[in-house]
Design a protein around this motif. Structure first.
Motif, PDB file in Angstrom:
ATOM      1  N   LEU A  91       0.729  -1.196   0.137  1.00  0.00           N
ATOM      2  CA  LEU A  91      -0.125  -0.021  -0.028  1.00  0.00           C
ATOM      3  C   LEU A  91       0.858   1.368  -0.019  1.00  0.00           C
ATOM      4  O   LEU A  91       0.403   2.262  -0.808  1.00  0.00           O
ATOM      5  N   SER A 105       2.418   1.747  -3.452  1.00  0.00           N
ATOM      6  CA  SER A 105       1.256   2.056  -4.645  1.00  0.00           C
ATOM      7  C   SER A 105       0.700   3.540  -4.093  1.00  0.00           C
ATOM      8  O   SER A 105       0.398   4.357  -4.992  1.00  0.00           O
ATOM      9  N   SER A 106       0.600   4.028  -2.879  1.00  0.00           N
ATOM     10  CA  SER A 106       0.074   5.146  -2.555  1.00  0.00           C
ATOM     11  C   SER A 106       1.185   6.371  -2.694  1.00  0.00           C
ATOM     12  O   SER A 106       0.817   7.426  -2.942  1.00  0.00           O
ATOM     13  N   GLU A 156      -6.681  -2.985   3.893  1.00  0.00           N
ATOM     14  CA  GLU A 156      -7.077  -2.016   2.863  1.00  0.00           C
ATOM     15  C   GLU A 156      -6.638  -0.587   3.159  1.00  0.00           C
ATOM     16  O   GLU A 156      -6.646   0.272   2.580  1.00  0.00           O
ATOM     17  N   SER A 214      -6.181   1.799   0.453  1.00  0.00           N
ATOM     18  CA  SER A 214      -5.961   1.289  -0.952  1.00  0.00           C
ATOM     19  C   SER A 214      -7.114   2.212  -1.954  1.00  0.00           C
ATOM     20  O   SER A 214      -8.051   2.462  -1.200  1.00  0.00           O
ATOM     21  N   GLU A 215      -6.705   1.970  -3.276  1.00  0.00           N
ATOM     22  CA  GLU A 215      -7.378   2.945  -4.086  1.00  0.00           C
ATOM     23  C   GLU A 215      -8.928   2.233  -4.222  1.00  0.00           C
ATOM     24  O   GLU A 215      -9.829   3.178  -4.402  1.00  0.00           O
ATOM     25  N   ARG A 216      -9.134   1.183  -4.141  1.00  0.00           N
ATOM     26  CA  ARG A 216     -10.433   0.442  -4.143  1.00  0.00           C
ATOM     27  C   ARG A 216     -11.356   0.885  -2.904  1.00  0.00           C
ATOM     28  O   ARG A 216     -12.716   0.747  -2.867  1.00  0.00           O
ATOM     29  N   SER A 217     -10.559   1.149  -1.608  1.00  0.00           N
ATOM     30  CA  SER A 217     -11.258   1.451  -0.625  1.00  0.00           C
ATOM     31  C   SER A 217     -11.543   2.729  -0.332  1.00  0.00           C
ATOM     32  O   SER A 217     -12.109   3.154   0.889  1.00  0.00           O
ATOM     33  N   ARG A 218     -11.029   3.552  -1.124  1.00  0.00           N
ATOM     34  CA  ARG A 218     -11.079   5.129  -0.775  1.00  0.00           C
ATOM     35  C   ARG A 218     -12.487   5.412  -0.839  1.00  0.00           C
ATOM     36  O   ARG A 218     -13.092   4.932  -1.470  1.00  0.00           O
ATOM     37  N   ASN A 260      -3.179  17.378  -2.435  1.00  0.00           N
ATOM     38  CA  ASN A 260      -3.946  16.270  -2.245  1.00  0.00           C
ATOM     39  C   ASN A 260      -5.116  16.750  -1.384  1.00  0.00           C
ATOM     40  O   ASN A 260      -5.305  16.845  -0.197  1.00  0.00           O
TER      41      ASN A 260
END
Length: 173
Positions: A19, A22-23, A58, A80-84, A116
């Protein structure tokens, strides 16, 4: 979605680092730095998993709050991108704020990348205020950091704690 938060351990390092990398592609922490943080006695790191599918981390977040210090710092947070956008970041932050207050801190500080706006808005909604800018803080990108501060309140004792409080000698005489 229901999130389950728990203390991070060295066993979570691989998923946390996936994470992290990737972040924060250009300025991710090293494995060694992250492991030191997770295991440090003055730090409090959490991971978040989907309660219905707890197999993958996540999100994670970390706090530095030494005993007796009036200030605490959010060290890092990533989702994670999918959980934002599903409340995990807010839950992680809320838990870290509560832990810092429980440890006696009076103020919480953090830095957020000036590019951000989603994270910045989350922190503002949690009671943080902008107090300074650190020019070109995030390297190698040269992005400014917005320094934020939130006041903390000591948690109120529960009814059971109030009921079992021992009166002082002045109150009992």
């Amino acid at each position: 979605m229901t999130w389950q938060l728990r203390r991070a351990t060295a066993d979570d390092l691989d998923e946390i680092m996936a994470l992290e990398e990737s972040s924060f592609e250009s300025d991710a922490w090293s494995r060694e730095s992250m492991l030191r943080e997770i295991e440090h006695p003055y730090c409090y790191y959490l991971v978040g998993v989907d309660a219905e599918h707890p197999g993958a981390v996540e999100g994670y977040a970390g706090l530095l709050s030494p005993p007796g210090a009036s200030d605490a710092d959010i060290q890092t947070i990533a989702v994670s991108e999918r959980s934002r956008g599903r409340g995990l970041g807010r839950q992680l932050m809320t838990r870290l704020l509560a832990e810092a207050a429980r440890r006696g801190a009076k103020s919480m500080f953090l830095e957020v990348r000036a590019d951000n706006p989603v994270a910045h808005a989350l922190y503002l909604s949690l009671g943080f205020a902008d107090i300074a800018v650190r020019p070109a803080y995030y390297q190698p990108d040269g992005v400014d950091a917005i320094v934020m501060r939130a006041p903390l309140r000591r948690p109120e004792p529960t009814l059971a704690q109030k009921a079992t409080a021992v009166p002082s000698s002045e109150e009992s005489s």
